[in-house]
Write an enzyme that holds these catalytic residues in place. Sequence first.
Site, PDB file in Angstrom:
ATOM      1  N   ALA A  99       6.865  33.433  -1.819  1.00 58.96           N
ATOM      2  CA  ALA A  99       6.114  32.668  -2.824  1.00 58.96           C
ATOM      3  C   ALA A  99       6.511  33.165  -4.204  1.00 58.96           C
ATOM      4  O   ALA A  99       6.978  34.298  -4.387  1.00 58.96           O
ATOM      5  CB  ALA A  99       4.616  32.819  -2.611  1.00 58.96           C
ATOM      6  N   GLY A 119       4.945  33.366  -8.211  1.00 61.31           N
ATOM      7  CA  GLY A 119       3.787  33.228  -9.083  1.00 61.31           C
ATOM      8  C   GLY A 119       4.171  33.314 -10.542  1.00 61.31           C
ATOM      9  O   GLY A 119       5.344  33.326 -10.913  1.00 61.31           O
ATOM     10  N   MET A 143       3.639  35.804 -12.624  1.00 62.52           N
ATOM     11  CA  MET A 143       4.071  37.107 -13.097  1.00 62.52           C
ATOM     12  C   MET A 143       5.058  37.766 -12.150  1.00 62.52           C
ATOM     13  O   MET A 143       5.843  38.609 -12.570  1.00 62.52           O
ATOM     14  CB  MET A 143       2.848  38.008 -13.275  1.00 62.52           C
ATOM     15  N   LYS A 186       6.311  42.570  -3.709  1.00 60.53           N
ATOM     16  CA  LYS A 186       6.004  41.783  -4.894  1.00 60.53           C
ATOM     17  C   LYS A 186       6.818  42.359  -6.060  1.00 60.53           C
ATOM     18  O   LYS A 186       6.635  43.503  -6.468  1.00 60.53           O
ATOM     19  CB  LYS A 186       4.510  41.852  -5.193  1.00 60.53           C
ATOM     20  N   ASP A 238     -10.080  36.486  -8.742  1.00 59.05           N
ATOM     21  CA  ASP A 238      -9.357  35.268  -8.348  1.00 59.05           C
ATOM     22  C   ASP A 238      -9.654  34.942  -6.889  1.00 59.05           C
ATOM     23  O   ASP A 238      -8.752  34.742  -6.079  1.00 59.05           O
ATOM     24  CB  ASP A 238      -7.862  35.456  -8.561  1.00 59.05           C
TER      25      ASP A 238
END
Length: 708
Positions: free
Chosen positions: A26, A28, A30, A48, A142
């Site tokens: 995925a 995002g 940032m 990440k 979130d």
Amino acid sequence: MTMTQMGDPLIGHVLDGRYEVTDRVARGGMATVYLATDQRLTRTVAVKVMQEGLGADEDFVAKFDREARSAARLSHPNVVSVFDQGHDGDRPYIVMEHIAGGTLRQLMNRAGVLEPLRALELIEPVLAALAAAHEAGIVHRDVKPENVLITDRGQLKVADFGLARAISAQTITANQGLLIGTVSYLPPELVLHGRATPRSDVYSAGVVLFEMLTGSKPHTGDTPIQVAWAHVHNDIEPPSQRLDTSWRHTRTAIPPYLDALVQSATRREPTQRPADARGLLAAVREARAALGSGVMDDPALTARFRSLAPFDGADDRTQAFDRPTQVRDTQVRDTPVRPAPVRPARPPRPATPVHTPLSPSVPWAERSTDRATPVPIGPPPEPGRTALLPAQPDEPRAPSSPSRHRRELVERQRRRRRRGWIWLVLLTLLVLLAAATGWWFAEGRFTAAPTVAGMTQAQASDAVRQAALQPRTTERFSEDVPAGAVIGTEPAGGSRLERDSALTLVVSKGPERFEAPEVVGSSLDDARSAIESASLKVGKISERWDEKAKKGTVLSADPKAGSSLKRDSTVNLAVSKGPEPIKIGDWVGKGAEEARDALTEKGFKINEKTANSDSVPKDRVISQDPESGTAFRGDTITIVRSLGPELVQIPEVKTKSVDEATKLLKEAGFKVESKPGPQYLGLGYVMSVEPTESGKAPKGSTITLLLV
């Protein structure tokens, strides 16, 4: 692999000499999440990595590192674990647990509206994870279905604490000036003040629960800012108002206490929500226990859920509301206080002489005799203060007629007041009794039938008795519910019934099965009757020839006799058409041996006869019986084989005259010709005949006379 992934420079790269990137998961705003292999521990992880170009931005790097540290502080079964943190060149990264499965969003998209009990089961582990984060001083910020991962084994884990930070932090905006958090789940205080507390996560979790119960978000709009301001200005409605079902009719509806729980979690004022996820988690578990027990209406539980968070003044927004009041208090404290004026004390009034009449024309006189008079005692009071003591009682006075009249008047007033109080108490009791009676006839004498599907008969009976109902039982076959378990109730669970009335438990007898009857050898009509009598149906009927069974006889059945079948299952039958008719054919004039072999091969029996025939050559068929058509296997076919023409003895005509010889031969059935012989002399006598080999010739054949 997509073209974008093929062009990603990190695919195939080994981060920090340890984590080999294999695929992109995925992307995002940032960072990007990759699938990688930990070469040291030989396991699959999620990595990440900060977006390219952001590594030079110190604010973003600090935020990225803060994310890793915050998430690493959490150790909970329902939180995605953080394994490692590092930098690969100018790329900061964190290594997280890889979850093989899907997200809560995918589950919600497939299921649509979830049943209340299922929704509570799903939100409970999410709140458990948030509770652990709040206790560690972290706010997620979130909370949304996309950040709740579901493993292949069904375990829920909250991910992406990248927007979480310590509670003491005060900033809400990223460098781009955008609100952190998805707008559909954004609490009002983040929009208004930019500060997040554990109650912010409670609000977002409440919105997620609302969406699971209704299949839709509470607020929508054409733009994100419209949705955000809807959270600020509009209360979230009870979830049950979005559905057409009622808790009075079905257990799948939303009960009132669940409406109250969702509304308490999603109140616009933060101080009116539970203080943190732990408080909401306790309420969810209590609601789940009540719903699991079949309780669809509990006024006490509903009232308690409506006030899950009493005002405690600890919320940031509440402090903002308190600031004007604090200013006013300061102004009052800074203003000089003027002392109250000292009123001169009145001297004690002399006692009324016994003989002084109390005139009814002076109404204050009677009252003045009982009034306490302020009397200064001790030293003079300080400025602004007045010391008061009740006046000392007057000296005893001799009874007088006016005094007795006054006491009687006061006593009558006291009795009148007592009677008034008594009547008030009685009236109050009557009102309460009427209210209780009305409540009893309207609600109190009724109870909700519990939902007991799937329970054993004993468990279901206990649940029915706990609901103040009397269990009755009936049995019914079921393909889905095992024998002995409860299929349901009549009336259905959630129905409104009078207390102590009967509730019928429908207990499963297991699958209903019927034995296929024996029908082979019977006629088709008898077989049909037997099958239908066994609660089955006749299926496909096929026919075939059979040499032994007469026409209409059942030859076979599928399934076979004795098979266990469901009601109305079909039984296919094969029925005899009788012996198969076989074409005989026309064999007249054909070879007798050929006819015999062909008919024998077809299954016929052959009866062969012989006869002479002047027209049919020898060993050919003169005739057959039957002449043509069909016959059945095993039938007898008669054929007449030709022996050729009939042979007749040639009469002895040698030395006879031509006329005599001709007469004798014609009488014997021959045709006669004559011709001169080798030694013909013209005498007119027969010297010999032709043929002469056997002395016989076929009747009707020509005999030649040789004359001398």
